[in-house]
Structures are given as C-alpha cells and as structure tokens.
Design an enzyme around this catalytic site. Structure first.
Site, short mmCIF file in Angstrom:
data_model
loop_
_atom_site.label_atom_id
_atom_site.label_comp_id
_atom_site.label_asym_id
_atom_site.label_seq_id
_atom_site.Cartn_x
_atom_site.Cartn_y
_atom_site.Cartn_z
N PRO A 91 0.83 -1.21 0.00
CG PRO A 91 -0.91 -1.61 1.50
CD PRO A 91 0.40 -2.17 1.02
CB CYS A 92 1.50 3.63 -2.62
SG CYS A 92 -0.08 4.08 -3.39
CB VAL A 93 -2.08 5.46 1.67
CG1 VAL A 93 -2.58 6.70 2.40
CG2 VAL A 93 -3.14 4.93 0.73
CG PHE A 116 5.85 5.34 1.16
CD1 PHE A 116 6.84 5.66 2.07
CD2 PHE A 116 5.34 4.05 1.16
CE1 PHE A 116 7.34 4.70 2.95
CE2 PHE A 116 5.83 3.09 2.04
CZ PHE A 116 6.83 3.42 2.94
CB SER A 117 0.69 8.91 -1.78
OG SER A 117 0.12 9.80 -2.72
#
EC number: 2.1.1.37
Length: 545
Positions: A84-86, A88-89
């Site tokens: 899940p990239c949230v 680091f976004s």
C-alpha cells in the site's frame, strides 16, 4: 519451453498478476486483505478451478514460523508486489504523513523475498516491488537479515540494475503514471507509440451504445461486441457545484500550474486515483456528450480500467462504482507488468503466448454490472458550522502573488483575515499587517473602492454572518441573493478587471524589501478594509485616505 511461476503479494485487483499472466507466467498464489480485491483477482485468475488469491496480512505471513511459512507461500520463480502506497504518497498530507505503517509493510514484502531467496535449493530468480516514486527515499540500497528480523548473515540487495522511476505511458499505458520499481528484474523495453485518452474513448465508444459493433482493445489484441462491455453503458453526471470547484482547482489553484478542464483527449489520461471525485484538482472530468455545453460526467469504470491498461474483458467485483474505481486506481497497470514479464521471458527464452489470453466467467458469480445503472445527480449539502475557507481573488495571480481571504476559529468565534501569498511549499511567503501606500490611485478610483466596500459590508454585516452565508449551499445563496466569501471574491475580480486593469506596475514595499504588483495590493487593501468594517461593525474611513 519453460513456464515461470509467480507469487503476488499485496495483489489488489490483480493488475500486476494480469501482466505476467498475459506473458505466459503461471500465477501460483496471491495475497491481500481487502475482500473486493481478493474476489476480483480470483474471478479473473484461477488455476484448474482453484482460487489463487487468499485473505492474508502480509506482515503476519512474513513472520510465520518456517514450516507454516513454507506451507502458506509456495516456491516460485518470481515474486511481485505493490505494498500500500498511501503512507508514501504526496497526496497524504503533502507527503508528510506517518511512514511507520508503510515501512512496516515494505519490510514485510522484503522479508518474504529474503526468506525465499536465501533458503536452501531456492528457485527464486526474479523479484520486483512497485510503488509511488516518493518511496525511493525510504528504501535502503540493501538490507541485512538482522534488519529484516531474520537469522543469518545474507544481505538482500534491493537497488540493482534497472531500479528507478518509470513513466508508464512509455510502456503503452494510456495514462500518465510514474512509479518506482526496485528489485532483481530485467529492464523492460519502451514502446514507440504513446496512447491518448482519446484513443481509449474512441475505442470503447459512447457509453450507452448497446449494439453489436466490434470494440478493439487498444491495449491487448482482444475484440468484443460493444454490448458485451461491462461497466461502461451508463453515465454519471457531475453536478455543477462540484465541477465548478474542480475547475477552480485545476485552472486557478493559486500556487500551482494550470491543468486542462475538461480533459484533453489528445494526451494520455491523467493519473487514475483510487478515490472517485468530481470536485478536486485530480478529478478526471469528461464532457457529458459531444453536443452538451457545461455538462460533465465521470469516466465509466471501463474507461478508467482501459486507461490503466486492463483488458476490456476484465471484471471488477465491487457492489458500487466507488469500490470498482478504487480497485482500478490502486492497481498496477497490466500493460506495464506485461512489459516486465516479457523482458524476463525473452531473456530466459520462456513460453510467451502469441495471442491475448481471454477471460471466462460463470453466469452467476456475484458480478454487479453497472450497465444501465441510473445515478441521481448529487445534491450539494450545507457545510459544517466551522468549515474552513481559503481562496484568492479568482484568476488574479501575478508573478506568483495573490490576495487571499481566509477564516480561522478561536473556540467557536470565527475571524476573517486578508493576506498576500506568494509561491508554494517551503519557499511560500505570506504577507500581512504591513504598511503600504496607494498613492498611485486617483480620487475617482478611491470612490469606486469605497462604494464597493459599502455595498458589500451592508450585505455581509459581520464575521459571523459571513460564515453563516458561506456554509449555505450555492443554490441557497443564489435564491436568497446572498454575498458569501466566494461571491465576494468573484465581485472583487470583476471590480479589478473593469476599473483597475491599467495598473500593471509594481510597488516597492520597503518594510518587506519586496516589490508587489499594484493589482494585488489593491485587492488586499479592499479585503483588509472590508474585514475591518464588518469586524468592527463600523463604516470605513476610506475617504480620508
């Protein structure tokens, strides 16, 4: 010819798996914790009638005792994954969100890779991790086993040849999407042709055209009858109060560049987000039809899926358009995944199918098809009593300067202030409570300003009243002929354009050691004076200036 096997961690809707599947790789197992993603993956991928995807927390999976770990995670030639990239976004608190969970899941992925790579008689040859480009600064070049919480003295090298940020439109994906790839893999070849959003919409045709004409997939060699397209034959209109907000965000953000409104069809689609919105800068907004003026719609699920390069026969198992949109937006674009897989297949002389692999689905498998769905037009709701406001005079930005109006709350009491802003990010500057002269204005121009302030203050009356008006809906304000902060700034824009358009010079502000455009100073002065009047409920002494 040999056929490589794949394990997919954080598999989502199966975009990463799909690319490898289309390149002839066999997907052995996939893991995720979101039920719609697991169901979507399983309905689109199966081995001899068995489900591939299973619900499993990858962190728990990575820390299982050896015997259980080997039982749950089969040996494979390739491991792929997109944690899940949230965290680091850049969209998460402008990139300043808590990274702790993101790093935990990143290490979970690497722990699985290390356990498979460094085991006795390992068959793992390749592995790759996909994520937002911002993750690069949080990934080390290599990890010791101790850093991954594992026994032994091996070192997992993470940043090898090919590691870096990839613009996926260079690999045939019809949307602008930059992603970071690291691991042990073969660098893929770029495509010679960039596909546009217009290619996608023209290929799929107008939503609602339920005939038997043929649709050719712009991404894979697949042809379907138009009435066989799922999640495409419907229109969901964006209400005016939302698209107007989106238009301002895109074309008049203040400290950011201008974006197209609606979308430019000759370019690749903008980055597909996980959240469907019609009122943000990132919103994807299309004309409602070729003949409509000032009517706009969301893209269909099939349109965004094709922009993400999913095959046109791929299905998304969500019970609403928002769930399906999230399934698409969180995915790894299959065509990019296919490029990664094809590079491996060519180098190692693996089996590579000559034709696209088609899907087949059971008649009754719980699929919710949005075709024919009627979506009521969303109604604007009143805002919360303590709703924040922060905006500048519309379309009045000069050398990055802008005059802004904003509110703040001290307990339950609202206050309104005027500020001059310049730039963005760490270099942003805010100017307020400074002395300056408007001696470049004539008496007639001062009288125009005085008239405007008198008119506005008589309708707004107080800080509290301005807030009361602001939280009403657009329609309520129009019906009652009310002046809220948005109407005030719009009126100020017209005042400046109609009466002060010749004031194009700058004024040196010695106190600030900076030069500010005259129109910005005039706007700031008017807002400051108006705030002073409605804040004190007294008439301005402007004519004595």
């Amino acid at each position: 010819m040999k056929q490589y096997t794949v394990v997919d961690l954080f598999c989502g809707a199966g975009g990463f798996s799909e690319g490898f599947h289309q390149a002839g790789f066999k997907i052995l197992r996939a893991y995720d914790i979101w039920e719609p993603a697991i169901k979507t993956h399983n309905k689109n991928h199966f081995n001899y009638g068995k489900d591939i995807a299973t619900k499993y927390d990858v962190y728990k999976l990575s820390t299982l005792p050896r015997d259980l770990f080997e039982l749950e995670v089969p040996d494979s030639d390739v491991i792929i994954g997109s944690p899940p990239c949230v965290a680091f976004s850049n969209s998460n608190k402008s990139g300043k969100g808590n990274k702790e969970l993101g790093i935990k899941l990143l290490k979970s992925f690497l722990r699985v890779v290390a356990r498979k790579k460094f085991k006795e008689n390992s068959i793992l040859k390749y592995w790759m991790l996909e994520n937002v480009k911002n993750i690069e600064k949080y990934i080390q070049d290599s990890y010791t086993m101790a850093e991954l919480g594992l026994p032994g003295f091996d070192v997992l090298k993470v940043k090898k040849i090919g590691t870096g940020v990839y613009d996926l439109q260079d690999y045939g994906v019809p949307s602008s999407r930059k992603r970071y790839i690291c691991g042990d893999f073969v660098k893929p070849e770029k495509c010679e042709i960039t596909k546009s959003l217009g290619v996608v919409t023209e290929s799929l045709g107008e939503p609602g055209t339920l005939d038997e004409s043929l649709v050719r997939d712009p991404n894979f060699d697949i042809v379907l009858k138009r009435n066989q397209l799922t999640d495409h034959h419907y229109k969901k209109e964006i209400p005016e109060f939302e698209w107007q907000k989106a238009k301002r965000q895109k074309m008049d953000k203040g400290y950011m560049g201008v974006m197209s409104f609606p979308e430019k069809m000759e370019r690749p689609a903008r980055t597909i987000m996980a959240t469907m919105s019609g009122s943000s800068r990132e919103s994807m907004i299309l004309d409602y039809s070729k003949d409509s003026d000032d009517r706009y719609r969301y893209p269909t699920i099939r349109e965004v899926a094709t922009c993400m390069s999913f095959p046109i026969d791929y299905r998304f198992y969500g019970d609403s358009d928002s769930v399906k949109y999230k399934l698409v937006g969180n995915a790894v674009p299959p065509l990019f995944s296919y490029s990664l897989a094809k590079a491996i297949a060519k180098q190692d002389q693996c089996y590579l199918p000559s034709e696209a692999l088609l899907k087949s689905f059971a008649v009754e498998d719980g699929f919710v098809n949005l075709n024919g769905e009627i979506f009521p037009l969303k109604e604007e709701q009143t805002k919360k009593p303590n709703a924040k406001f922060k905006y500048h005079v519309p379309y009045l930005k000069i050398d990055a300067f802008r005059a802004e109006l904003l509110n703040s709350f001290n307990n339950e009491n609202v206050e309104w202030v005027a500020e001059i802003h310049k730039g963005q990010g760490k270099s942003a500057k805010v100017y307020k409570d400074f002395e300056f002269s408007l001696d470049f204005l004539s008496k007639f121009e001062f009288s125009i300003i005085s008239e405007f302030i008198d008119k506005m203050s008589s309708q707004i009356e107080s800080f509290e009243r301005l807030q009361e008006i602001y939280i009403k809906t657009t329609q309520q304000r129009e019906n009652e002929c009310l002046i809220g902060p948005e109407e005030l700034l719009e009126g100020l824009k017209h005042l400046i354009n109609n009466n002060f358009d010749n004031h194009n010079d700058n004024v040196e502000i010695l106190e600030l050691n900076i030069s500010i455009p005259q129109k910005i100073l005039i706007s700031h002065f008017i807002l400051s004076e108006l705030i002073s009047v409605i804040g004190s409920c007294e008439k301005s002494k402007i004519m004595n200036l």
